[in-house]
Design a protein around this motif. Sequence first.
Motif, PDB file in Angstrom:
ATOM      1  N   CYS A  38       0.844  -1.193   0.000  1.00  0.00           N
ATOM      2  CA  CYS A  38       0.000   0.000   0.000  1.00  0.00           C
ATOM      3  C   CYS A  38       0.881   1.246   0.000  1.00  0.00           C
ATOM      4  CB  CYS A  38      -0.914   0.014   1.224  1.00  0.00           C
ATOM      5  SG  CYS A  38      -1.943   1.512   1.315  1.00  0.00           S
ATOM      6  N   PRO A  39       0.632   2.169  -0.933  1.00  0.00           N
ATOM      7  CA  PRO A  39       1.460   3.376  -0.999  1.00  0.00           C
ATOM      8  C   PRO A  39       1.250   4.322   0.186  1.00  0.00           C
ATOM      9  CG  PRO A  39      -0.318   3.488  -2.617  1.00  0.00           C
ATOM     10  CD  PRO A  39      -0.370   2.122  -2.001  1.00  0.00           C
ATOM     11  N   LYS A  40       0.178   4.128   0.950  1.00  0.00           N
ATOM     12  CA  LYS A  40      -0.083   5.029   2.077  1.00  0.00           C
ATOM     13  C   LYS A  40       0.314   4.415   3.422  1.00  0.00           C
ATOM     14  CE  LYS A  40      -3.384   8.096   4.146  1.00  0.00           C
ATOM     15  NZ  LYS A  40      -4.699   8.697   4.086  1.00  0.00           N
ATOM     16  N   CYS A  41      -0.237   3.237   3.743  1.00  0.00           N
ATOM     17  CA  CYS A  41       0.016   2.657   5.068  1.00  0.00           C
ATOM     18  C   CYS A  41       1.155   1.647   5.078  1.00  0.00           C
ATOM     19  CB  CYS A  41      -1.252   2.022   5.634  1.00  0.00           C
ATOM     20  SG  CYS A  41      -1.738   0.447   4.866  1.00  0.00           S
ATOM     21  N   THR A  42       1.704   1.323   3.926  1.00  0.00           N
ATOM     22  CA  THR A  42       2.803   0.376   3.727  1.00  0.00           C
ATOM     23  C   THR A  42       2.477  -1.055   4.144  1.00  0.00           C
ATOM     24  OG1 THR A  42       3.978   0.854   5.794  1.00  0.00           O
ATOM     25  CG2 THR A  42       4.554   2.205   3.873  1.00  0.00           C
ATOM     26  N   LYS A  43       1.187  -1.414   4.154  1.00  0.00           N
ATOM     27  CA  LYS A  43       0.823  -2.821   4.373  1.00  0.00           C
ATOM     28  C   LYS A  43       1.432  -3.615   3.228  1.00  0.00           C
ATOM     29  CE  LYS A  43      -3.044  -6.065   4.161  1.00  0.00           C
ATOM     30  NZ  LYS A  43      -2.787  -6.928   5.269  1.00  0.00           N
ATOM     31  N   ASP A  81      -6.550  -2.548   4.597  1.00  0.00           N
ATOM     32  CA  ASP A  81      -6.264  -2.029   5.935  1.00  0.00           C
ATOM     33  C   ASP A  81      -6.687  -0.577   6.120  1.00  0.00           C
ATOM     34  OD1 ASP A  81      -5.239  -4.430   6.757  1.00  0.00           O
ATOM     35  OD2 ASP A  81      -3.269  -3.657   7.301  1.00  0.00           O
ATOM     36  N   CYS A  82      -6.219   0.314   5.225  1.00  0.00           N
ATOM     37  CA  CYS A  82      -6.457   1.746   5.460  1.00  0.00           C
ATOM     38  C   CYS A  82      -7.513   2.357   4.550  1.00  0.00           C
ATOM     39  CB  CYS A  82      -5.142   2.525   5.323  1.00  0.00           C
ATOM     40  SG  CYS A  82      -4.527   2.674   3.635  1.00  0.00           S
ATOM     41  N   GLY A  83      -7.937   1.623   3.504  1.00  0.00           N
ATOM     42  CA  GLY A  83      -8.982   2.127   2.629  1.00  0.00           C
ATOM     43  C   GLY A  83      -8.503   3.031   1.507  1.00  0.00           C
ATOM     44  N   THR A  84      -7.196   3.191   1.348  1.00  0.00           N
ATOM     45  CA  THR A  84      -6.657   3.984   0.249  1.00  0.00           C
ATOM     46  C   THR A  84      -7.056   3.353  -1.082  1.00  0.00           C
ATOM     47  OG1 THR A  84      -4.773   4.771   1.525  1.00  0.00           O
ATOM     48  CG2 THR A  84      -4.518   4.766  -0.865  1.00  0.00           C
ATOM     49  N   THR A  85      -7.547   4.162  -2.003  1.00  0.00           N
ATOM     50  CA  THR A  85      -7.932   3.656  -3.317  1.00  0.00           C
ATOM     51  C   THR A  85      -7.058   4.295  -4.381  1.00  0.00           C
ATOM     52  OG1 THR A  85     -10.218   3.332  -2.610  1.00  0.00           O
ATOM     53  CG2 THR A  85      -9.827   3.476  -4.976  1.00  0.00           C
ATOM     54  N   SER A  86      -6.548   3.446  -5.257  1.00  0.00           N
ATOM     55  CA  SER A  86      -5.716   3.875  -6.372  1.00  0.00           C
ATOM     56  C   SER A  86      -5.758   2.766  -7.410  1.00  0.00           C
ATOM     57  CB  SER A  86      -4.283   4.103  -5.880  1.00  0.00           C
ATOM     58  OG  SER A  86      -3.518   4.737  -6.876  1.00  0.00           O
ATOM     59  N   MET A 142       1.456  -2.565  -6.745  1.00  0.00           N
ATOM     60  CA  MET A 142       2.430  -3.608  -7.054  1.00  0.00           C
ATOM     61  C   MET A 142       3.768  -3.259  -6.418  1.00  0.00           C
ATOM     62  SD  MET A 142       1.023  -6.007  -8.898  1.00  0.00           S
ATOM     63  CE  MET A 142      -0.518  -5.788  -8.013  1.00  0.00           C
ATOM     64  N   ARG A 143       4.338  -4.206  -5.712  1.00  0.00           N
ATOM     65  CA  ARG A 143       5.582  -3.938  -4.996  1.00  0.00           C
ATOM     66  C   ARG A 143       6.760  -3.732  -5.949  1.00  0.00           C
ATOM     67  NH1 ARG A 143       8.223  -7.113   0.065  1.00  0.00           N
ATOM     68  NH2 ARG A 143       9.670  -5.446   0.520  1.00  0.00           N
ATOM     69  N   THR A 144       6.811  -4.517  -7.019  1.00  0.00           N
ATOM     70  CA  THR A 144       7.915  -4.390  -7.982  1.00  0.00           C
ATOM     71  C   THR A 144       7.352  -4.332  -9.401  1.00  0.00           C
ATOM     72  OG1 THR A 144       8.210  -6.761  -8.334  1.00  0.00           O
ATOM     73  CG2 THR A 144       9.421  -5.779  -6.487  1.00  0.00           C
TER      74      THR A 144
END
Length: 60
Positions: free
Chosen positions: A10-15, A35-40, A46-48
């Motif tokens: 997650c780009p916001k909460c780093t889950k 977890d945090c509800g961030t939408t994108s 994607m991690r990589t």
Amino acid sequence: MREAYVQLLCPKCTKNWSDNPDELPGPDASFTCPDCGTTSTISEFMRTSRDLEILTRLQE
């Protein structure tokens, strides 16, 4: 049946978690962090770049 997993971050909460790409939306579709509800777009989770490549290939 394909046994592939991609890593998401997650780009916001780093889950950080992994998921089956067959159960995820296409690379340009909206996705919400469980977890945090961030939408994108799912591509931003994607991690990589390799994870994004796997998702794209399996969605074709």
